[in-house]
Write a protein that holds these residues in place. Sequence first.
Motif, mmCIF file in Angstrom:
data_model
loop_
_atom_site.group_PDB
_atom_site.id
_atom_site.type_symbol
_atom_site.label_atom_id
_atom_site.label_comp_id
_atom_site.label_asym_id
_atom_site.label_seq_id
_atom_site.Cartn_x
_atom_site.Cartn_y
_atom_site.Cartn_z
ATOM 1 N N GLU A 1 0.828 -1.205 0.000
ATOM 2 C CA GLU A 1 0.000 0.000 0.000
ATOM 3 C C GLU A 1 0.861 1.252 0.000
ATOM 4 O OE1 GLU A 1 -3.700 2.068 2.515
ATOM 5 O OE2 GLU A 1 -2.563 0.400 3.379
ATOM 6 N N LYS B 1 1.720 7.028 -6.693
ATOM 7 C CA LYS B 1 0.633 7.930 -7.085
ATOM 8 C C LYS B 1 1.079 9.385 -6.938
ATOM 9 C CE LYS B 1 -3.417 6.671 -5.837
ATOM 10 N NZ LYS B 1 -4.628 6.368 -5.013
ATOM 11 N N ASP C 1 0.847 4.256 -2.779
ATOM 12 C CA ASP C 1 0.622 5.655 -2.394
ATOM 13 C C ASP C 1 1.784 6.533 -2.845
ATOM 14 O OD1 ASP C 1 -1.768 4.952 -1.227
ATOM 15 O OD2 ASP C 1 -0.974 4.895 0.825
#
Length: 332
Positions: free
Chosen positions: A113, A120, A117
């Motif tokens: 995760e 992005k 993140d």
Amino acid sequence: MFLNIWTCSIICLLVAATIIGGVILLLLLLRVYIYLSTGVCKSKVSMKGKTVLITGCTSGIGRETARNLVKRGARLIMACRNVEAANKLKDELIKESDNQEIVVHKLDLSSLESVRDFVKQVNNEEKRLDVLIHNAGTAETFSKKISIDGIEMTMATNHYGPFLLTHLLIDLLKRSAPSRIVVVASSLYRLANLNLDNINPTMTFPAYLYYVSKYANIMFTLELARRLEGTGVTANCLHPGMIDSGIWRNVPAPLSWGLQVIVKSFFKTPEQGAQTSIQLAVSEHLKNTTGKYFSDCQESSLSSGVSDAAKCKKFWELSENIVKLQSTDPKI
């Protein structure tokens, strides 16, 4: 009688002095050999206008690699788990180089995760990425740890995190071509093997898994280079040498006592260890070189096992499942 004792004492002292002197001379010769055999990046090329992303750069060879690239004028993205330490280093590098083009983003490679993140944010903020340096690494001695995703911690941080990170950044790298991917591996891979029937070895002795992860780094690089042929993106890996760095901090006492003597006596400094990473990131002579393994700034050979193309391909496919690649993710 007294004379005999005195004579024996003198002889013992002379023998002891000879042995100690011989050991000191040997140590000095070894240090000279290490110094003379250490590769040095001689390229003076400027990196102004280029963006470099490096993981794990708050200490060790990552720190020295970052310092060198910033002084060359590169825009530097520092991807670090410890943001506080990274920001402190950022201030130091700006002061040293007068290069303001340094950004810090949090990245925990052991968390899928966190990788998503981070990417992005990078894809939203950055227009280009010229060099991606996979430098971060971890090693445990006895402590078995599992990541939040259920992956053995050493493999998660040293291989699976970087594997996913590369996939998610590949489109940005392709748009910035010619671009480069540099993977810090280790010749210690020769002490291990990768079991394709157990690619998430949660029950394996942790110290051994560091060597396995370096084996994985090399297999990943070779298959990556093959898949990127013709895209303008190159991929190479390297052995930095045995380095006096924080990677050894997890070795517990009393093992750490003797190890520290060896580390301080014979291992390279972080600056020396960073030379091959820097060479692969900047050298104009290597702009078209891909799928190779380097040591001391020179191409080096690999064992037949780690360079087995079929095994590399299979491991890649298995890794895609471990990191849960999605249909919407970029493909390599």
